[in-house]
Design an enzyme around this catalytic site. Structure first.
Site, PDB file in Angstrom:
ATOM      1  N   MET A 264     -11.649  -6.234   5.555  1.00  0.00           N
ATOM      2  CA  MET A 264     -10.609  -5.379   6.364  1.00  0.00           C
ATOM      3  C   MET A 264     -10.401  -5.859   8.059  1.00  0.00           C
ATOM      4  SD  MET A 264     -10.140  -2.866   4.681  1.00  0.00           S
ATOM      5  CE  MET A 264      -9.337  -1.416   5.456  1.00  0.00           C
TER       6      MET A 264
ATOM      7  N   ASP B  21      -6.728  -6.160   4.708  1.00  0.00           N
ATOM      8  CA  ASP B  21      -6.084  -5.007   4.669  1.00  0.00           C
ATOM      9  C   ASP B  21      -6.084  -4.321   5.944  1.00  0.00           C
ATOM     10  OD1 ASP B  21      -6.878  -2.352   2.489  1.00  0.00           O
ATOM     11  OD2 ASP B  21      -5.492  -2.942   4.175  1.00  0.00           O
ATOM     12  N   GLY B  22      -4.509  -3.643   6.460  1.00  0.00           N
ATOM     13  CA  GLY B  22      -4.937  -3.918   7.479  1.00  0.00           C
ATOM     14  C   GLY B  22      -3.727  -4.091   8.231  1.00  0.00           C
TER      15      GLY B  22
ATOM     16  N   MET C  58     -11.990   4.730  -0.703  1.00  0.00           N
ATOM     17  CA  MET C  58     -13.208   4.396   1.281  1.00  0.00           C
ATOM     18  C   MET C  58     -13.501   5.654   0.710  1.00  0.00           C
ATOM     19  SD  MET C  58      -9.562   3.031   2.835  1.00  0.00           S
ATOM     20  CE  MET C  58      -8.460   3.438   1.834  1.00  0.00           C
TER      21      MET C  58
ATOM     22  N   ASP D  84      -4.534   3.631  -1.771  1.00  0.00           N
ATOM     23  CA  ASP D  84      -5.482   4.026  -0.496  1.00  0.00           C
ATOM     24  C   ASP D  84      -6.340   5.424  -0.747  1.00  0.00           C
ATOM     25  OD1 ASP D  84      -3.899   2.237   1.032  1.00  0.00           O
ATOM     26  OD2 ASP D  84      -6.032   1.812   0.965  1.00  0.00           O
TER      27      ASP D  84
ATOM     28  N   HIS E  69      -1.209  -1.451  -4.091  1.00  0.00           N
ATOM     29  CA  HIS E  69      -2.776  -1.057  -3.985  1.00  0.00           C
ATOM     30  C   HIS E  69      -2.711   0.432  -3.156  1.00  0.00           C
ATOM     31  CE1 HIS E  69      -5.778  -2.287  -0.776  1.00  0.00           C
ATOM     32  NE2 HIS E  69      -5.606  -0.876  -0.041  1.00  0.00           N
TER      33      HIS E  69
ATOM     34  N   MET F 149      -8.621   8.247   0.041  1.00  0.00           N
ATOM     35  CA  MET F 149     -10.224   9.059   1.171  1.00  0.00           C
ATOM     36  C   MET F 149     -10.630   9.621   0.579  1.00  0.00           C
ATOM     37  SD  MET F 149      -7.296   7.196   4.379  1.00  0.00           S
ATOM     38  CE  MET F 149      -6.659   5.689   4.439  1.00  0.00           C
TER      39      MET F 149
ATOM     40  N   SER G 247       0.614  -1.545   0.401  1.00  0.00           N
ATOM     41  CA  SER G 247      -0.433  -0.168   0.535  1.00  0.00           C
ATOM     42  C   SER G 247       0.839   1.441  -0.030  1.00  0.00           C
ATOM     43  CB  SER G 247      -1.001   0.012   1.192  1.00  0.00           C
ATOM     44  OG  SER G 247      -1.134   1.985   1.425  1.00  0.00           O
TER      45      SER G 247
ATOM     46  N   HIS H  67      -8.500   1.283  -3.988  1.00  0.00           N
ATOM     47  CA  HIS H  67      -9.272   1.158  -2.960  1.00  0.00           C
ATOM     48  C   HIS H  67     -10.022   2.017  -2.261  1.00  0.00           C
ATOM     49  CE1 HIS H  67      -9.787  -0.404   1.752  1.00  0.00           C
ATOM     50  NE2 HIS H  67     -11.051   0.074   1.628  1.00  0.00           N
TER      51      HIS H  67
ATOM     52  N   GLY I  21      -8.706   3.576   6.947  1.00  0.00           N
ATOM     53  CA  GLY I  21      -8.783   5.275   7.422  1.00  0.00           C
ATOM     54  C   GLY I  21      -7.484   5.651   7.881  1.00  0.00           C
ATOM     55  N   PHE I  22      -6.308   5.201   7.885  1.00  0.00           N
ATOM     56  CA  PHE I  22      -5.266   5.220   8.242  1.00  0.00           C
ATOM     57  C   PHE I  22      -3.980   4.202   8.567  1.00  0.00           C
ATOM     58  CE2 PHE I  22      -5.725   9.725   9.669  1.00  0.00           C
ATOM     59  CZ  PHE I  22      -6.867   9.243  10.492  1.00  0.00           C
TER      60      PHE I  22
HETATM   61  C1  DX5 Z   1      -6.410   1.673   5.211  1.00  0.00           C
HETATM   62  C2  DX5 Z   1      -6.378   1.075   4.373  1.00  0.00           C
HETATM   63  C3  DX5 Z   1      -4.840   0.169   4.364  1.00  0.00           C
HETATM   64  C4  DX5 Z   1      -3.181   1.058   5.332  1.00  0.00           C
HETATM   65  C5  DX5 Z   1      -3.311  -0.617   5.298  1.00  0.00           C
HETATM   66  O1  DX5 Z   1      -7.472   2.311   5.483  1.00  0.00           O
HETATM   67  O2  DX5 Z   1      -6.880   0.951   3.762  1.00  0.00           O
HETATM   68  O3  DX5 Z   1      -4.457  -0.076   2.798  1.00  0.00           O
HETATM   69  O4  DX5 Z   1      -2.605   1.605   4.057  1.00  0.00           O
HETATM   70  O5  DX5 Z   1      -1.634  -0.248   5.843  1.00  0.00           O
HETATM   71  P1  DX5 Z   1      -1.084  -1.180   6.809  1.00  0.00           P
HETATM   72  O6  DX5 Z   1      -0.648  -2.144   6.243  1.00  0.00           O
HETATM   73  O7  DX5 Z   1      -0.079  -0.032   7.584  1.00  0.00           O
HETATM   74  O8  DX5 Z   1      -1.981  -1.153   8.282  1.00  0.00           O
HETATM   75 ZN    ZN Z   2      -6.398  -0.333   1.585  1.00  0.00          ZN
END
Ligand code: DX5
Ligand code: ZN
Length: 223
Positions: free
Chosen positions: A137, A175-176, A67, A34, A32, A36, A7, A65, A142-143
């Site tokens: 998930m 993911d996460g 979000m 992300d 990936h 947001m 990611s 992705h 979000g982070f």
């Molecule tokens: C979270 C994202 C993830 C995140 C993964 O909101 O969807 O893709 O970037 O980061 P790590 O692997 O650091 O948890």
């Molecule tokens: Zn993601």
């Protein structure tokens, strides 16, 4: 087939192209991205311009992705930028089928359906035939840098059972908080695609070595 999807949210954006080349050379399978909107999730991240910038840098599939509260609004811009896969959240769609069909048949792209840790897995079951990948998930989105939610492992196992009876070709992505410890839990429960941000781009051994070791760990745990 095991796939590692770094990611880029966790990457140093002043070196993004160089880092994507590094993880591609190390055997990453997809990138990936992300996205947001600050509404569906409290954070704001990146738009199609990042995919446009990365497209000439890598041959890897770019999975977006989304979000965001209104994913349909963003598809054309990301398609024009060169994205290959769109992952939309079940939470924002009363009926995901029209959008999933548009992604697959209208746009000719791969479709993923994501769902947060508090969404019952059986809500996903009716849509398994409409997707190429289910994204379970393992944190609330979000982070980056969050901790894997332990209850995710049983959810992955449950999802793998559903997919086996409905749509065996459907991938399970997680993911996460995926790192050298949790990837084995998720792979052992049936996940086959692993998003990793901080475990790759924050790895002390560097992103290339991290991709290689995550691949080995996932292969070992899933065999
Ligand atoms: C979270 C994202 C993830 C995140 C993964 O909101 O969807 O893709 O970037 O980061 P790590 O692997 O650091 O948890
Ligand atoms: Zn993601």
């Amino acid at each position: 087939m095991i796939a590692i999807a770094p990611s880029i949210l966790a990457a140093d954006f002043s070196r993004l192209g160089e880092l994507v080349r590094q993880v591609e050379s190390a055997g990453a399978d997809r990138i990936h991205v992300d996205v947001m909107d600050g509404h569906f999730v409290p954070n704001l991240s990146m738009g199609a311009v990042v995919v446009k910038g990365l497209r000439p840098v890598t041959r890897l599939p770019l999975e977006v992705h989304l979000m965001v509260e209104d994913p349909g609004r963003f598809l054309d811009g990301f398609v024009a930028a060169g994205a290959d896969t769109f992952i939309v959240h079940l939470e924002v769609l009363d009926d995901p089928r029209p959008l999933l069909q548009h992604i697959r048949h209208g746009l000719g792209k791969k479709a993923g359906l994501a769902f947060n840790p508090d969404l019952p897995i059986d809500r996903v079951e009716p849509h398994l035939r409409d997707i190429d990948m289910a994204l379970c998930m393992t944190v609330f989105p979000g982070f980056g840098g969050q901790t894997y939610i332990p209850e995710s492992t049983e959810r992955i196992r449950q999802l793998r059972g559903m997919i086996a009876s409905h749509q065996p070709a459907c991938e399970i992505e997680v993911d996460g908080g995926i790192d050298h410890r949790t990837i084995s839990l998720a792979a052992g429960a049936g996940a086959n695609v692993f998003v990793a941000g901080s475990a790759v781009f924050g790895a002390p051994e560097g992103p290339a070595a991290a991709v290689k070791s995550l691949h080995h760990l996932a292969e070992a745990a899933s065999s």
